[in-house]
Scaffold this motif. Structure first.
Motif, PDB file in Angstrom:
ATOM      1  N   LEU A 100       0.820  -1.211   0.000  1.00 60.01           N
ATOM      2  CA  LEU A 100       0.000   0.000   0.000  1.00 60.01           C
ATOM      3  C   LEU A 100       0.861   1.270   0.000  1.00 60.01           C
ATOM      4  O   LEU A 100       0.334   2.374   0.092  1.00 60.01           O
ATOM      5  N   GLY A 101       2.169   1.086  -0.092  1.00 65.06           N
ATOM      6  CA  GLY A 101       3.074   2.233  -0.076  1.00 65.06           C
ATOM      7  C   GLY A 101       3.019   2.983   1.240  1.00 65.06           C
ATOM      8  O   GLY A 101       3.242   4.198   1.292  1.00 65.06           O
ATOM      9  N   GLY A 102       2.697   2.261   2.328  1.00 65.62           N
ATOM     10  CA  GLY A 102       2.620   2.884   3.643  1.00 65.62           C
ATOM     11  C   GLY A 102       1.395   3.769   3.853  1.00 65.62           C
ATOM     12  O   GLY A 102       1.255   4.420   4.878  1.00 65.62           O
ATOM     13  N   GLN A 103       0.480   3.803   2.863  1.00 64.75           N
ATOM     14  CA  GLN A 103      -0.712   4.653   2.961  1.00 64.75           C
ATOM     15  C   GLN A 103      -1.903   3.855   3.473  1.00 64.75           C
ATOM     16  O   GLN A 103      -1.939   2.642   3.347  1.00 64.75           O
ATOM     17  N   PRO A 104      -2.932   4.541   3.985  1.00 62.90           N
ATOM     18  CA  PRO A 104      -4.189   3.841   4.279  1.00 62.90           C
ATOM     19  C   PRO A 104      -4.749   3.294   2.955  1.00 62.90           C
ATOM     20  O   PRO A 104      -4.591   3.934   1.906  1.00 62.90           O
ATOM     21  N   SER A 105      -5.406   2.146   3.012  1.00 59.83           N
ATOM     22  CA  SER A 105      -5.908   1.527   1.771  1.00 59.83           C
ATOM     23  C   SER A 105      -6.872   2.438   1.023  1.00 59.83           C
ATOM     24  O   SER A 105      -6.912   2.446  -0.206  1.00 59.83           O
ATOM     25  N   SER A 106      -7.650   3.253   1.759  1.00 60.05           N
ATOM     26  CA  SER A 106      -8.604   4.151   1.087  1.00 60.05           C
ATOM     27  C   SER A 106      -7.896   5.191   0.219  1.00 60.05           C
ATOM     28  O   SER A 106      -8.429   5.630  -0.788  1.00 60.05           O
ATOM     29  N   LYS A 107      -6.701   5.595   0.620  1.00 54.33           N
ATOM     30  CA  LYS A 107      -5.937   6.551  -0.209  1.00 54.33           C
ATOM     31  C   LYS A 107      -5.543   5.887  -1.522  1.00 54.33           C
ATOM     32  O   LYS A 107      -5.558   6.521  -2.582  1.00 54.33           O
TER      33      LYS A 107
END
Length: 199
Positions: A100-107
């Motif tokens: 997820l590239g360290g992001q929240p999945s919603s992003k």
């Protein structure tokens, strides 16, 4: 305002029942031919309209109730999602934070739906709970909403109320939104919390 639910598994059908209880028409679609789930839609109510994916994505507000892994396939249905609100009901449980590239999945989901205004919501309840009438013990079942777009969050909060739920806004996707996001093999702190609000 027109509504669609993409995905007609347990969560998609539970959402469709909420629309049927409230007498609000909603399109339902999967990647399959609409005839393959027409009888299941009819069993929920006359306002649950089976459509092709291409037809359903014309709606103003789209519930994304597919497996997280399938969100990019749905996003390809339109070249731009400008003017639409996507409600991200997916759960990226088991997907590594690195992926997820360290992001929240919603992003990550928001990036796939170019131009859309994204609201995280309706994803923290298990299908069997979401399936039930949200009027409980004289109160209303809570749904959590998170978005980086306050206007979109307000619109979906109003829709949640029309569907009989009590919306609680958690702020942005990277702040309160993390409480309703899976990270790797762990669930956010508010996932599966079945809460009721009394007015």
């Amino acid at each position: 305002m027109s509504y669609a639910i993409i995905g007609f598994g347990e969560i998609g059908q539970a959402l469709a029942k909420a629309f049927a209880r409230s007498g609000i028409e909603v399109s339902v679609a999967t990647t399959r031919d609409p005839e393959s789930f027409a009888s299941a839609a009819a069993a929920i109510g006359p306002g649950i309209i089976p459509k092709t994916l291409a037809q359903a994505v014309k709606a103003d507000i789209v519930f994304l109730a597919v497996r997280y892994e399938s969100h990019r396939d749905v996003a390809k249905a339109l070249p731009t999602w400008k003017g639409k609100i996507i409600i991200d009901v997916t759960n990226a449980y088991g997907v590594s934070p690195e992926e997820l590239g360290g992001q929240p999945s919603s992003k990550v989901v928001a990036q796939a739906f170019t131009g859309a205004r994204l609201v995280r919501g309706f994803n923290h309840l298990a299908a069997a709970v979401l399936d039930q009438d949200p009027a409980v013990h004289g109160g209303r079942r809570v749904v959590f909403l998170a978005s980086d777009d306050d206007g979109a969050a307000a619109e979906i909060a109003a829709l949640a109320e029309n569907l009989g739920f009590s919306p609680i806004r958690l702020g942005g996707l990277s702040e309160g939104g993390l409480l309703v996001q899976a990270r790797g093999n762990s669930w956010g702190q508010l996932i599966f919390k079945d809460l009721v609000k009394f007015d």
